[in-house]
Design a protein around this motif. Structure first.
Motif, mmCIF file in Angstrom:
data_model
loop_
_atom_site.group_PDB
_atom_site.id
_atom_site.type_symbol
_atom_site.label_atom_id
_atom_site.label_comp_id
_atom_site.label_asym_id
_atom_site.label_seq_id
_atom_site.Cartn_x
_atom_site.Cartn_y
_atom_site.Cartn_z
ATOM 1 N N TYR A 196 1.009 -0.881 -0.107
ATOM 2 C CA TYR A 196 0.058 -0.112 -0.038
ATOM 3 C C TYR A 196 0.822 1.242 0.174
ATOM 4 O O TYR A 196 1.829 1.274 0.543
ATOM 5 C CB TYR A 196 -0.909 0.195 1.221
ATOM 6 N N SER A 197 0.427 2.285 -0.532
ATOM 7 C CA SER A 197 1.167 3.586 -0.917
ATOM 8 C C SER A 197 0.608 4.311 0.600
ATOM 9 O O SER A 197 1.535 5.238 0.914
ATOM 10 C CB SER A 197 0.670 4.279 -1.836
ATOM 11 N N ASP A 198 -0.482 4.161 1.114
ATOM 12 C CA ASP A 198 -1.006 4.797 2.175
ATOM 13 C C ASP A 198 -1.077 3.980 3.614
ATOM 14 O O ASP A 198 -1.741 2.892 3.518
ATOM 15 C CB ASP A 198 -2.146 5.484 2.080
ATOM 16 N N ALA A 199 -0.467 4.376 4.621
ATOM 17 C CA ALA A 199 -0.618 3.512 5.889
ATOM 18 C C ALA A 199 -2.019 3.281 6.281
ATOM 19 O O ALA A 199 -2.316 2.181 6.821
ATOM 20 C CB ALA A 199 0.192 3.845 7.050
ATOM 21 N N ASN A 200 -2.961 4.398 5.845
ATOM 22 C CA ASN A 200 -4.257 4.044 6.556
ATOM 23 C C ASN A 200 -4.935 2.962 5.498
ATOM 24 O O ASN A 200 -6.090 2.620 6.037
ATOM 25 C CB ASN A 200 -4.890 5.318 6.290
ATOM 26 N N ASP A 201 -4.551 2.570 4.399
ATOM 27 C CA ASP A 201 -4.994 1.798 3.586
ATOM 28 C C ASP A 201 -4.740 0.279 4.064
ATOM 29 O O ASP A 201 -5.428 -0.625 3.435
ATOM 30 C CB ASP A 201 -4.655 2.014 2.098
ATOM 31 N N VAL A 202 -3.522 -0.071 4.787
ATOM 32 C CA VAL A 202 -3.379 -1.289 5.048
ATOM 33 C C VAL A 202 -4.567 -2.055 5.957
ATOM 34 O O VAL A 202 -5.129 -1.566 6.926
ATOM 35 C CB VAL A 202 -2.092 -1.086 5.893
ATOM 36 N N LEU A 203 -4.755 -3.063 5.453
ATOM 37 C CA LEU A 203 -6.023 -3.971 5.918
ATOM 38 C C LEU A 203 -5.476 -4.936 7.143
ATOM 39 O O LEU A 203 -4.440 -5.335 6.963
ATOM 40 C CB LEU A 203 -6.490 -5.047 4.771
ATOM 41 N N THR A 210 -11.476 -12.148 7.991
ATOM 42 C CA THR A 210 -12.215 -11.113 7.617
ATOM 43 C C THR A 210 -11.396 -9.899 7.527
ATOM 44 O O THR A 210 -10.433 -9.611 8.579
ATOM 45 C CB THR A 210 -13.503 -10.810 8.552
ATOM 46 N N ALA A 211 -11.594 -9.050 6.349
ATOM 47 C CA ALA A 211 -10.654 -8.039 6.317
ATOM 48 C C ALA A 211 -11.288 -6.794 6.904
ATOM 49 O O ALA A 211 -12.702 -6.518 6.809
ATOM 50 C CB ALA A 211 -10.534 -7.568 4.791
ATOM 51 N N TYR A 212 -10.612 -5.836 7.377
ATOM 52 C CA TYR A 212 -11.075 -4.731 8.286
ATOM 53 C C TYR A 212 -10.203 -3.519 7.719
ATOM 54 O O TYR A 212 -9.256 -3.209 7.693
ATOM 55 C CB TYR A 212 -10.807 -4.715 9.611
ATOM 56 N N LYS A 213 -11.023 -2.591 6.967
ATOM 57 C CA LYS A 213 -10.604 -1.236 6.567
ATOM 58 C C LYS A 213 -10.492 -0.048 7.393
ATOM 59 O O LYS A 213 -11.593 0.194 8.047
ATOM 60 C CB LYS A 213 -11.326 -1.169 5.143
ATOM 61 N N PHE A 214 -9.894 0.685 7.485
ATOM 62 C CA PHE A 214 -9.670 1.736 8.483
ATOM 63 C C PHE A 214 -10.530 2.975 7.924
ATOM 64 O O PHE A 214 -10.174 3.618 6.932
ATOM 65 C CB PHE A 214 -8.261 2.400 8.873
ATOM 66 N N ASP A 215 -11.249 3.484 8.733
ATOM 67 C CA ASP A 215 -11.928 4.885 8.390
ATOM 68 C C ASP A 215 -11.383 5.948 9.084
ATOM 69 O O ASP A 215 -11.380 6.234 10.377
ATOM 70 C CB ASP A 215 -13.486 4.776 8.711
ATOM 71 N N SER A 216 -10.476 6.813 8.323
ATOM 72 C CA SER A 216 -9.576 7.851 9.113
ATOM 73 C C SER A 216 -10.571 9.010 9.689
ATOM 74 O O SER A 216 -10.329 9.664 10.713
ATOM 75 C CB SER A 216 -8.773 8.494 8.024
ATOM 76 N N GLU A 217 -11.620 9.322 9.120
ATOM 77 C CA GLU A 217 -12.644 10.460 9.739
ATOM 78 C C GLU A 217 -13.251 9.776 10.953
ATOM 79 O O GLU A 217 -13.250 10.640 11.910
ATOM 80 C CB GLU A 217 -13.722 10.625 8.721
ATOM 81 N N ASP A 218 -13.682 8.809 10.941
ATOM 82 C CA ASP A 218 -14.475 8.221 12.388
ATOM 83 C C ASP A 218 -13.767 7.494 13.384
ATOM 84 O O ASP A 218 -14.096 7.094 14.164
ATOM 85 C CB ASP A 218 -15.811 7.078 11.834
ATOM 86 N N GLN A 219 -12.433 7.152 12.794
ATOM 87 C CA GLN A 219 -11.278 6.287 13.475
ATOM 88 C C GLN A 219 -12.013 5.171 13.808
ATOM 89 O O GLN A 219 -11.868 4.810 15.298
ATOM 90 C CB GLN A 219 -11.002 7.397 14.718
ATOM 91 N N GLU A 220 -12.216 4.367 12.960
ATOM 92 C CA GLU A 220 -12.859 3.180 13.119
ATOM 93 C C GLU A 220 -12.477 2.168 12.072
ATOM 94 O O GLU A 220 -11.905 2.676 10.903
ATOM 95 C CB GLU A 220 -14.771 3.019 13.157
ATOM 96 N N PHE A 221 -12.637 0.850 12.209
ATOM 97 C CA PHE A 221 -12.357 -0.078 11.213
ATOM 98 C C PHE A 221 -13.454 -0.830 11.057
ATOM 99 O O PHE A 221 -14.394 -1.020 11.900
ATOM 100 C CB PHE A 221 -11.359 -1.301 11.804
ATOM 101 N N GLU A 222 -13.648 -0.958 9.781
ATOM 102 C CA GLU A 222 -14.993 -1.275 9.119
ATOM 103 C C GLU A 222 -14.818 -2.663 8.210
ATOM 104 O O GLU A 222 -13.911 -2.950 7.597
ATOM 105 C CB GLU A 222 -15.734 -0.438 8.181
ATOM 106 N N THR A 223 -15.880 -3.400 8.203
ATOM 107 C CA THR A 223 -16.096 -4.758 7.470
ATOM 108 C C THR A 223 -16.903 -4.243 6.294
ATOM 109 O O THR A 223 -17.445 -3.369 6.057
ATOM 110 C CB THR A 223 -16.363 -5.817 8.340
ATOM 111 N N LYS A 224 -16.675 -5.286 5.061
ATOM 112 C CA LYS A 224 -17.501 -5.001 3.967
ATOM 113 C C LYS A 224 -18.908 -5.048 4.274
ATOM 114 O O LYS A 224 -19.989 -4.297 3.555
ATOM 115 C CB LYS A 224 -17.095 -6.187 2.997
ATOM 116 N N ASP A 225 -19.395 -5.842 5.466
ATOM 117 C CA ASP A 225 -21.017 -5.755 5.824
ATOM 118 C C ASP A 225 -20.960 -4.505 6.588
ATOM 119 O O ASP A 225 -22.534 -4.538 7.147
ATOM 120 C CB ASP A 225 -21.258 -7.229 6.503
#
Length: 301
Positions: A196-203, A210-225
């Motif tokens: 990844y080119s951005d540290a925030n995009d690292v899953l 199950t993959a968790y993507k970081f939401d930088s605005e809400d400061q949360e990790f989110e799943t696809k569901d």
């Protein structure tokens, strides 16, 4: 602009009047208590008047409850023998009688009248002071257009900052990860070796992949569901899998770089761990590879 300046001038005018009438109130309450004490024949006026000037409301309330118990300082005449005794005497020093007639208090009517005048002026002064205070702040708020405008202007002057831009600012949290230089660019990896080119995009992944993507605005990790997990409760176990400690099951260990559960299993705060291109866990700051085996050796040592 004229309305703004006019509003500020009105504010200061009413504020000055408020202070002046407050001072008048203090002086009048002080004089009213002094005159009342003299009308009762008491000469002990100094302490009460000083207290009344600095604390007019409290002193006035206390005095109202205690005034009837303040003894007069004028002498008394014994009814049996007409002998003059001290104001605080309980018995006549000449005949032993206990019936007395008090001397008339000098200037009682005048002092009572002055007390009433001072009390009336004081009440009128405090009412006017309150009204001036209300008009002052009303003028101040009107000059800024609204209450919010007033506080915005105060913050602008205090911090020299355009607070209108504050609400529009994009508050994004930036995760710190250990990066690798690849062809002059910083690259970050996840536990599967994806770059990844951005540290925030690292899953992040849990043990179920199950993959968790970081939401930088809400400061949360989110799943696809759409499930969301507060970043401050996200940890990684010794294999690098995500563990969500929403129930506060983990506690600090003697070592500052990891946490333990009740069974002694080791967990890392997610931001303290990164991965290399081979998917191996590395220290987020030094880049050194971390393995469960090395962890156990360090722990036992």
């Amino acid at each position: 602009m004229f309305g703004f300046v006019s509003g500020l001038m009105s504010y200061w005018l009413f504020l000055v009047l408020c202070c002046l009438f407050s001072l008048v109130f203090d002086v009048m309450i002080m004089l009213a208590i002094g005159f009342d004490l003299k009308s009762r024949g008491s000469e002990n006026t100094t302490v009460w008047m000083i207290l009344a000037f600095f604390f007019p409301v409290i002193t006035g309330i206390v005095y109202a409850f205690k005034r009837d118990g303040i003894a007069a300082d004028v002498p008394k005449t014994c009814v049996n023998c007409n002998h003059v005794v001290n104001a605080k005497a309980m018995f006549c020093s000449n005949c032993g009688g206990n019936a007395f007639t008090s001397f008339p208090v000098p200037g009682k009517e005048k002092n009572t009248k002055n007390k009433n005048i001072a009390l009336t002026i004081g009440i009128v002064a405090i009412v006017i002071s309150i009204m001036c205070s209300a008009f002052a702040f009303s003028s101040l708020f009107k000059s800024f257009g609204s209450l919010d405008g007033f506080f915005d202007r105060i913050l602008d002057e205090a911090f020299d900052y355009d607070w209108d831009d504050y609400d529009d600012y994009d508050w994004e949290y930036q995760i710190e990860r250990y990066g690798y230089d690849v062809d002059g660019k910083t690259v970050y990896y996840d536990m599967k070796g994806n770059s990844y080119s951005d540290a925030n995009d690292v899953l992040l992944y849990d043990s179920n992949s199950t993959a968790y993507k970081f939401d930088s605005e809400d400061q949360e990790f989110e799943t696809k569901d759409g499930k969301e997990y507060n970043m401050f409760c996200c940890y990684l176990d010794e294999n690098g899998y995500l563990f969500y400690d929403g129930d506060d099951k983990l506690f600090s260990s003697a070592y500052e770089d990891y946490y333990l559960d009740i069974d002694g299993n080791r967990f890392y705060y997610f931001e303290n761990i990164s991965w290399n291109k081979d998917g191996k866990m590395v220290d987020n700051y030094s880049g050194e590879i971390i393995t469960p085996k090395e962890n156990n050796q360090q722990n036992n040592g």
